[in-house]
Design a protein around this motif. Structure first.
Motif, short mmCIF file in Angstrom:
data_model
loop_
_atom_site.label_atom_id
_atom_site.label_comp_id
_atom_site.label_asym_id
_atom_site.label_seq_id
_atom_site.Cartn_x
_atom_site.Cartn_y
_atom_site.Cartn_z
N LEU A 303 0.83 -1.21 0.00
CA LEU A 303 0.00 0.00 0.00
C LEU A 303 0.86 1.26 0.00
O LEU A 303 0.50 2.26 -0.64
N ASP A 304 1.98 1.23 0.72
CA ASP A 304 2.85 2.40 0.83
C ASP A 304 3.94 2.42 -0.24
O ASP A 304 4.78 3.32 -0.24
N ARG A 305 3.91 1.43 -1.12
CA ARG A 305 4.89 1.32 -2.21
C ARG A 305 6.33 1.31 -1.69
O ARG A 305 7.21 1.98 -2.21
N ILE A 306 6.51 0.56 -0.64
CA ILE A 306 7.85 0.35 -0.08
C ILE A 306 8.39 -0.95 -0.64
O ILE A 306 7.77 -2.00 -0.52
N HIS A 307 9.54 -0.88 -1.29
CA HIS A 307 10.11 -2.05 -1.95
C HIS A 307 11.15 -2.71 -1.05
O HIS A 307 12.35 -2.52 -1.21
N SER A 308 10.64 -3.47 -0.10
CA SER A 308 11.51 -4.19 0.81
C SER A 308 10.90 -5.56 1.07
O SER A 308 9.71 -5.65 1.42
N PHE A 309 11.69 -6.60 0.86
CA PHE A 309 11.22 -7.95 1.13
C PHE A 309 11.07 -8.14 2.64
O PHE A 309 11.94 -7.72 3.41
N VAL A 310 9.97 -8.75 3.05
CA VAL A 310 9.73 -9.00 4.47
C VAL A 310 10.35 -10.34 4.83
O VAL A 310 9.86 -11.40 4.42
N GLY A 311 11.45 -10.30 5.58
CA GLY A 311 12.18 -11.52 5.92
C GLY A 311 11.37 -12.47 6.78
O GLY A 311 10.55 -12.05 7.60
N THR A 312 11.61 -13.76 6.59
CA THR A 312 10.90 -14.79 7.33
C THR A 312 11.82 -15.43 8.37
O THR A 312 13.01 -15.17 8.40
N VAL A 313 11.21 -16.25 9.22
CA VAL A 313 11.95 -16.94 10.29
C VAL A 313 11.80 -18.44 10.12
O VAL A 313 10.69 -18.94 9.91
N SER A 314 12.89 -19.15 10.20
CA SER A 314 12.84 -20.61 10.21
C SER A 314 13.46 -21.11 11.51
O SER A 314 14.21 -20.39 12.17
N VAL A 315 13.13 -22.34 11.87
CA VAL A 315 13.68 -22.97 13.07
C VAL A 315 14.67 -24.03 12.62
O VAL A 315 14.31 -24.95 11.88
N LYS A 316 15.91 -23.89 13.04
CA LYS A 316 16.98 -24.78 12.60
C LYS A 316 17.56 -25.55 13.77
O LYS A 316 17.82 -24.98 14.84
N THR A 317 17.77 -26.85 13.56
CA THR A 317 18.44 -27.68 14.57
C THR A 317 19.95 -27.48 14.45
O THR A 317 20.51 -27.62 13.36
N THR A 318 20.59 -27.13 15.55
CA THR A 318 22.03 -26.87 15.56
C THR A 318 22.69 -27.73 16.66
O THR A 318 21.99 -28.32 17.49
#
Length: 398
Positions: A303-318
């Motif tokens: 809506l605001d014409r902001i060109h930024s990808f919205v980062g996601t979260v994953s759960v990783k076994t370490t």
């Protein structure tokens, strides 16, 4: 009574959900979430009825939402239902409202899309907020900042009154029940998940268990209480609660809650960080709340014409347990969630992982204003010198 299929006049061609049916379904769901008793569609009047004689007519709402996105429609519906339900029998004065106040627990993203500061809320557990509602016959409505201004009282007074009222309906543990697991499911008006806010309620289970109690609240209506000294039982509930949490539309938290040495209710990981279930529950909680925020923020950027990808979260076994991870990719403007680790991904190179606190210190990124949970917008790949420094702090996660 549950949702009843509308008449053919409201259903789309070939049984596909049409605009009127979709809107009616959203309103029914929202009325139910606001505590409205037995919400049901009246297709002839194109209205939703609930309780004994309360009715919400939907023609104007249909017109207002005809050309908006699905996300904006949900926001319109939420505001419409909340406003209309509260206007039907809202107590006009503080003295009238006082005995009807109750505290409720909601996820941190509950107020997304509402005007800034609309609802009175405060953080009580990680990613879980306390709100106050007015408990009316047939429904309940959240208290807003504008309402307490009209009442002429301060927020602390409202929260204290709500908790005092809650203390009159909570039921402390029955010692005769021994170590039996307690499961409470709210069918309306019980406020069971709010019982975590009553000082002494969870602690009262210590005597019958012979050890600190643990509580789970996977959704806003369900609470489990069990002993903490049975690792197998605890692990089983962590798995069960996670499944319930991720598959409900009214999720609250996958984490376990217990009582610390001072008698305060805290997440289990603060007093027992070595329990294998606590780290994953924390990670799943963070990922779920960011996913809810991502859907809303993506639409706001459009809506605001902001060109930024919205980062996601994953759960990783370490090697050091489950951790949350997000990705910083070369050449992409991205709004990063605050995770445990950041994976740096560059073409023709293996990704490397750096703890978020180290990333912030080395790159100088700062959080965006007005977002909770927080995000950090990065619009450029770090310079070669900075990448070199980040690699020095990288850790192995495999």
């Amino acid at each position: 009574m549950t949702w009843r299929p509308p008449s053919p006049s409201i259903t789309g061609v070939g049984g596909i959900e049409g605009p009127k049916e979709q809107l009616a379904r959203l309103v029914v769901e929202r009325v139910r979430s606001e505590g409205g008793a037995e919400p049901r569609l009246d297709p002839n009047a194109f209205a939703v009825r609930y309780g004994d004689d309360s009715v919400l007519h939907l023609d104007s709402l249909l017109h207002e939402t005809a050309d908006v996105s699905a996300l904006a429609r949900e926001s319109h519906v939420a505001h419409f239902v909340s406003t209309m339900m509260s206007s039907l029998d809202w107590p006009g004065t503080w003295n009238d409202a006082l005995p009807r106040l109750r505290p409720v627990l909601e996820p941190s993203t509950y107020t997304l899309g509402a005007p800034s500061g609309l609802l009175l809320s405060r953080r009580v557990f990680p990613l879980v907020d306390e709100l106050v509602v007015v408990d009316m016959p047939g429904h309940r409505t959240a208290v807003s900042w504008s309402t307490i201004d009209k009442w002429g009282v301060d927020p602390s007074t409202v929260f204290a009154a709500a908790r005092s009222n809650l203390a009159t309906i909570t039921q402390h543990a029955d010692p005769t029940k021994g170590r039996a697991i307690q499961r409470l499911v709210d069918g309306g008006g019980g406020y069971y998940t709010s019982w975590l806010l009553d000082p002494g309620w969870l602690e009262s289970h210590r005597g019958r268990f012979g050890c600190p109690p643990v509580a789970f609240v996977p959704d806003v209506d369900t609470i489990f209480v069990l002993p903490s000294d049975d690792p197998g039982l605890l692990a089983k509930h962590f798995r069960m609660v996670e499944q319930q949490y991720v598959h409900t539309s009214r999720a609250l938290s996958p984490q376990a809650y217990t009582v610390d040495a001072s008698g305060s209710v805290v997440t289990l990981d603060t007093v027992n960080p070595d329990d294998p279930g606590t780290a994953r529950a924390r990670c799943v909680h963070i990922a779920h709340e960011y996913a809810a925020q991502s859907s809303w923020l993506t639409r706001q950027y459009e809506l605001d014409r902001i060109h930024s990808f919205v980062g996601t979260v994953s759960v990783k076994t370490t090697p050091f347990g489950p951790r949350t991870v997000t990705i910083w990719t070369d050449g992409i403007d991205v709004s990063l969630p605050h995770t445990d680790l950041v994976a740096f991904c560059e073409e023709d190179s293996e990704p490397f992982y750096v703890q978020f606190d180290d990333v912030a210190a080395i790159t100088g990124i700062t959080p965006l204003g007005g977002l909770d949970p927080s995000r950090y917008r990065v619009n450029a790949w770090p310079t070669a010198d900075v990448i070199g420094e980040l690699r020095r702090y990288s850790i192995s996660v495999d």
